[in-house]
Design a protein around this motif. Structure first.
Motif, PDB file in Angstrom:
ATOM      1  N   GLN A  90      46.202  46.868  42.072  1.00 53.10           N
ATOM      2  CA  GLN A  90      46.001  45.435  41.779  1.00 53.10           C
ATOM      3  C   GLN A  90      44.927  45.223  40.730  1.00 53.10           C
ATOM      4  N   ASP A  91      44.061  46.200  40.552  1.00 55.67           N
ATOM      5  CA  ASP A  91      43.031  46.097  39.512  1.00 55.67           C
ATOM      6  C   ASP A  91      43.636  46.054  38.115  1.00 55.67           C
ATOM      7  N   ASP A  92      44.903  46.537  37.981  1.00 56.98           N
ATOM      8  CA  ASP A  92      45.583  46.506  36.682  1.00 56.98           C
ATOM      9  C   ASP A  92      46.077  45.120  36.306  1.00 56.98           C
ATOM     10  N   LEU A  93      46.189  44.228  37.279  1.00 56.00           N
ATOM     11  CA  LEU A  93      46.699  42.877  37.009  1.00 56.00           C
ATOM     12  C   LEU A  93      45.702  42.092  36.169  1.00 56.00           C
ATOM     13  N   PRO A  94      46.211  41.207  35.313  1.00 55.31           N
ATOM     14  CA  PRO A  94      45.302  40.351  34.553  1.00 55.31           C
ATOM     15  C   PRO A  94      44.571  39.400  35.492  1.00 55.31           C
ATOM     16  N   GLN A  95      43.390  39.014  35.102  1.00 51.76           N
ATOM     17  CA  GLN A  95      42.573  38.098  35.896  1.00 51.76           C
ATOM     18  C   GLN A  95      42.070  36.970  35.001  1.00 51.76           C
ATOM     19  N   HIS A  96      41.832  35.840  35.631  1.00 59.99           N
ATOM     20  CA  HIS A  96      41.277  34.685  34.917  1.00 59.99           C
ATOM     21  C   HIS A  96      40.326  33.971  35.863  1.00 59.99           C
ATOM     22  N   PRO A  97      39.170  33.512  35.379  1.00 56.94           N
ATOM     23  CA  PRO A  97      38.209  32.832  36.252  1.00 56.94           C
ATOM     24  C   PRO A  97      38.769  31.594  36.955  1.00 56.94           C
ATOM     25  N   THR A 133      41.405  38.412  31.296  1.00 59.44           N
ATOM     26  CA  THR A 133      41.124  39.804  30.970  1.00 59.44           C
ATOM     27  C   THR A 133      42.184  40.654  31.658  1.00 59.44           C
ATOM     28  N   CYS A 134      42.393  41.864  31.153  1.00 55.73           N
ATOM     29  CA  CYS A 134      43.381  42.765  31.740  1.00 55.73           C
ATOM     30  C   CYS A 134      42.968  44.210  31.488  1.00 55.73           C
ATOM     31  N   LYS A 135      42.883  44.993  32.553  1.00 53.98           N
ATOM     32  CA  LYS A 135      42.517  46.401  32.449  1.00 53.98           C
ATOM     33  C   LYS A 135      43.726  47.309  32.279  1.00 53.98           C
ATOM     34  N   MET A 136      44.930  46.728  32.335  1.00 50.96           N
ATOM     35  CA  MET A 136      46.164  47.511  32.271  1.00 50.96           C
ATOM     36  C   MET A 136      46.172  48.409  31.043  1.00 50.96           C
ATOM     37  N   SER A 137      46.564  49.662  31.249  1.00 52.66           N
ATOM     38  CA  SER A 137      46.714  50.553  30.109  1.00 52.66           C
ATOM     39  C   SER A 137      48.163  50.510  29.649  1.00 52.66           C
ATOM     40  N   GLU A 138      48.385  50.702  28.370  1.00 45.59           N
ATOM     41  CA  GLU A 138      49.749  50.628  27.811  1.00 45.59           C
ATOM     42  C   GLU A 138      50.513  51.882  28.145  1.00 45.59           C
TER      43      GLU A 138
END
Length: 138
Positions: A90-97, A133-138
């Motif tokens: 779930q850490d790979d999912l984009p997040q927004h405040p 923000t998004c930590k997802m790697s391509e």
């Protein structure tokens, strides 16, 4: 392409539902150019077809969350599909405040691939300068 159209004032939708182009089979693209833009002469504007550039999955999802944070009413929901593999977190999912994850439902497609139906809710009004923000790697 949400970057090129006129939209209504912010905070007007109760829900945004989508299946964004994540480019698994054919790479996603968006309107743009890798070259310096030149003005289109008036006589060619009606028939001009704009160029496109690659649109990475990470950027598609960041733009989707930014759009939802701007155009959803507080309490509104964003629902979208995202491709995943067996090493999903779930850490790979984009997040927004302004957004909170409500549901993350998996649909298994093969031994290695899945897609997930993500449901998020807008929990507060968008503040100046806030971005996804998004930590997802391509």
């Amino acid at each position: 392409d949400t970057g090129t159209r006129g939209w209504p004032p912010p905070a007007v939708f109760d829900a945004v539902v989508g299946d964004p182009p994540y480019g698994v089979r054919a790479g996603a693209r968006k309107t743009g150019s890798s070259k310096t833009a030149k003005p289109i002469p008036e006589e060619h504007r009606a028939t001009h077809i704009p160029g496109t550039v690659p649109y990475e999955v990470k950027d598609v999802l960041i733009d989707l969350l930014d759009f939802a944070a701007k155009f959803l009413r507080t309490g509104g929901r964003l629902v979208y599909w995202v491709p995943t593999t067996t090493d999903y977190s779930q850490d790979d999912l984009p997040q927004h405040p302004s957004m909170r994850l409500l549901y993350d439902c998996e649909e298994v497609l093969s031994l290695r691939l899945s897609r997930r139906l993500i449901t998020m809710q807008k929990v507060k009004e968008l503040e100046e300068g806030e971005r996804a923000t998004c930590k997802m790697s391509e």
